[in-house]
Motif scaffolding. Structure first.
Motif, short mmCIF file in Angstrom:
data_model
loop_
_atom_site.label_atom_id
_atom_site.label_comp_id
_atom_site.label_asym_id
_atom_site.label_seq_id
_atom_site.Cartn_x
_atom_site.Cartn_y
_atom_site.Cartn_z
N ARG A 1 39.97 30.93 45.82
CA ARG A 1 39.63 31.21 47.21
C ARG A 1 40.90 31.40 48.04
O ARG A 1 41.84 30.62 47.95
N GLU A 2 40.92 32.48 48.84
CA GLU A 2 42.03 32.72 49.77
C GLU A 2 41.51 32.59 51.19
O GLU A 2 40.46 33.15 51.52
N GLU B 1 36.37 34.65 48.75
CA GLU B 1 35.98 33.64 47.76
C GLU B 1 36.81 33.69 46.47
O GLU B 1 37.13 32.66 45.89
N LYS B 2 37.12 34.90 46.03
CA LYS B 2 37.86 35.02 44.77
C LYS B 2 39.00 36.01 44.95
O LYS B 2 38.77 37.14 45.38
N GLU C 1 40.23 43.37 40.54
CA GLU C 1 39.25 42.58 39.82
C GLU C 1 38.20 41.92 40.71
O GLU C 1 37.21 41.39 40.21
N TYR C 2 38.47 41.91 42.00
CA TYR C 2 37.56 41.23 42.93
C TYR C 2 37.17 42.22 44.04
O TYR C 2 37.96 43.09 44.40
N PRO C 3 36.00 42.06 44.58
CA PRO C 3 35.50 43.06 45.55
C PRO C 3 36.09 42.86 46.95
O PRO C 3 35.36 42.85 47.94
N VAL C 4 37.40 42.70 47.03
CA VAL C 4 38.03 42.36 48.30
C VAL C 4 37.89 43.51 49.31
O VAL C 4 37.72 43.27 50.50
N TYR C 5 37.95 44.76 48.83
CA TYR C 5 37.84 45.88 49.78
C TYR C 5 36.39 46.16 50.18
O TYR C 5 36.12 47.10 50.92
N GLN C 6 35.48 45.34 49.67
CA GLN C 6 34.09 45.39 50.17
C GLN C 6 33.87 44.31 51.22
O GLN C 6 32.80 44.24 51.83
N HIS C 7 34.86 43.47 51.43
CA HIS C 7 34.74 42.34 52.36
C HIS C 7 34.78 42.87 53.79
O HIS C 7 35.73 43.56 54.18
N PRO C 8 33.78 42.54 54.60
CA PRO C 8 33.72 43.15 55.94
C PRO C 8 34.94 42.84 56.81
O PRO C 8 35.39 43.70 57.58
N ASP C 9 35.51 41.65 56.71
CA ASP C 9 36.66 41.31 57.56
C ASP C 9 37.93 42.02 57.08
O ASP C 9 38.77 42.41 57.89
#
Lengths: 249, 249, 249, 249
Positions: free
Chosen positions: D133-134, D156-157, D207-215
């Protein structure tokens, strides 16, 4: 960004009102605040609503809570009467800057209570008043405050302000000046303080028509636009204090 | 701090060796590197061991891995032959600066491969060579690099270097210069790059005896002491790279 | 540099003297100032002469003109009694910092009169006191203040101090902390103010034995050496003011 | 300011096209560049025209002179193929940034040729990929890039990126991150390079859906607006070089 920028030009107004020398009446028939306000309106037109206040304005030198809450950018000129500005008003202006109001310090305002309070240092400098030519050079031509001005701006007669200038490392140095006598000065510097943007611009004096200079007026209008933060909500006194987040992540 | 600072003065040496104009022989009989090295030794005495190298030095312009590993502070003068410096040597110097070697860029070295590599910008400037008087003003009188020099330093004849200077915001501005023609310049600026301390000092030219000037020599000696980091171990190439800590706290 | 650094550790001493809770007597039998002073002496030995003073010290909270004139570096701990420090003493300390005295603000001193006076901002922060683990990470491993400490420093129990921290852009960020609850904080930052070097270090609290922590003590000793400027003469009040150079070049 | 911001999202596209792992197809069916572009358009709508390019785009990885001349802000994602980007294209992008194009470096672009060229340092960091988690904390809540995002942003990841981060002192630190494992990182930093505004934002991984994160998408859209300089004319190569003012004042 469709709403006009609310600008307040504050000038102690002492040279104008008390001393009544002929020169200031000739150079600044509306006072320096009048000339500064006119210069801003000249460039920003309906983009800005400009009012003025002086040390003698009642109450609170014209800087009540209501006035400051309705001010997006405050310009400050002072020289002979720094000590006559009430500490309560200084504290109020300081709080509004940290909360998001832009602040533009002009010329001898380097020694004002509010400017030294914001910067934390002496803000002392070297000076000589012999009506020397000042050249104002742009060090960062892409800075919004330098937009549309020649490099250098030529001011035929000015009081010399020279290094060392007792300020913290600026966030940005936009202008550097040289004088006919050889001195140099960081004449346009920026700082962030809290949410507020602070710009100091040294050209401008009661004895010379510097605020009638078209390029100087352009710089001040640019600085107003730069210091305005339409996106930032003015913080309350409570929001400026410490916070206590109980939740752990 | 009992060990001497190991200084290497690098000068391309092209003006001296190829062009053989009378003036440079008269001004700098030992080359500019000779004058710079003498100035440092004059002030630091046994506190520094100073050697020199030039573009023509073999191998690698005199800047082998062994030489750099044994250099605490490197001074760099270049002008006519920036492109002749091998990219491999530039990469090696760059690595040593990031690993902890001090670097002092001199005058026209603003356009050297290594300086623009360290700063990341054009490092372009305005210039005019008419032998004008330069005044070098100290903006931070307490800075170790400014110790013991008059304010201003007066250099009777110099090439003019003027703003805008295409550099990143400096960490510190130690000196500002004005020229007889009116221009200003950030003539002494510092940066940290990795573990290395970087100082750029613009006074100095092949046509004028600037490196014979006692105050300029004092600045260079001061800068050597400042750029030296006796407490910092020179990092290895591996230590300069990314690390992979497996352990979580 | 053969003379010892003259250090004064100032602590309001209110938690120790008035509240007499058992914990503080157990953790800091000599008061926090005693522990801080011991930590500095432990590392610097004869290189430093360390004295202490508290709010109750007479006269002037122990910070007379004579004491400050004989102090190279002042450390400041305060929390419950910021308002009880006299404005005259604050002005005196402020003047000495600008004139060249080093200043190290500790933990809750972020809200002291002198620290906010030096920085010009609110210095507010987020906090939570649940005895969380703090990890103090070095962002610049070559900085003299970080010499010899592990990365990270592990402090088992601490009050949490978190962002946003209402300070100006620091000159340098030496340490960043994370807390078990997830917060982050710029826990070690430097500023120059006039000739004075200022360092703020947030670890340290009256409820936890942080000033007994060997790495924290090491940081404070390093900071004393860093903030000391043996080469800079303490300026007089007159030297801190504006100057009037009559001569033109 | 009525014209749309012209945005180019560059992604090496190697993880997507060569490795074809299931995860990346599931997380980023349109590639990371597709997700980043969608996030910007989602927030800016008609205020931005967004296109994408990858290492495989022909010619010149899709970054021809014409494309860059028509790009106001360039975003850059790279990881596995930094060395395959041609030096000529890197030099071209570098020139356009100095001339006024905004540049946003993403995640593993810290090690790209163009980012290290702009910054002049190693840009190395500590890393560990365990899907931790970041928490992304805002240090300057009034910064335009932080507008509208929660404090902290919770991811989260993520891959952990930790200090020390081998970058120059940033002009501004907008975000600081902590990770579940305890590390901290300057995850959002700004620089000016020539006329160009540079922002680096570390969250984001293949590897993680960070660019799908709304913020995260909100931050990228904010950064595009911030990096765009509608008032600054893109400089020509000649304008980027030294100038020779013959006239003295």
């Amino acid at each position: 960004m469709s709403e006009a920028i609310r600008v307040t030009v504050w000038n102690e107004g002492v040279h104008e009102s008390r001393q009544h020398p002929e020169w200031i009446g000739q150079i600044y028939p509306e006072g320096m605040h009048g000339a500064i306000a006119a210069g801003i309106s000249e460039h920003l037109g309906e983009l800005a609503v400009v009012r003025t206040a002086t040390l003698a304005s009642q109450p609170d030198h014209g800087l009540t809570e209501e006035v400051l809450a309705g001010t997006d950018v405050l310009l400050w000129w002072g020289h002979a009467a720094h000590e006559q500005v009430s500490d309560e008003v200084v504290a109020r202006v300081h709080r509004h800057v940290l909360a998001g109001m832009g602040f533009i310090g002009l010329h001898s305002a380097h020694y004002s209570k509010i400017f030294t309070r914001l910067l934390g240092t002496t803000c002392s400098l070297a000076w000589r008043n012999e009506g020397e030519r000042e050249l104002v050079w742009t060090t960062d031509p892409s800075h919004p405050i330098a937009r549309g001005v020649p490099n250098p701006i030529v001011i035929e007669k000015q009081e010399m302000y020279g290094e060392p200038f007792g300020i913290p490392h600026p966030d940005e140095v936009v202008f550097l000046s040289s004088f006919a006598g050889g001195e140099v000065f960081r004449s346009g510097v920026t700082y962030q303080r809290g949410q507020g943007r602070v710009f100091y611009f040294s050209p401008g004096d009661q004895e010379y028509p510097v605020y009638q200079h078209p390029d100087v007026r352009r710089v001040l209008a640019n600085a107003v636009v730069w210091a305005h933060r339409p996106e930032a909500t003015r913080l309350t006194e409570e929001q400026l204090g410490c916070t206590h987040p109980p939740r752990r992540f």
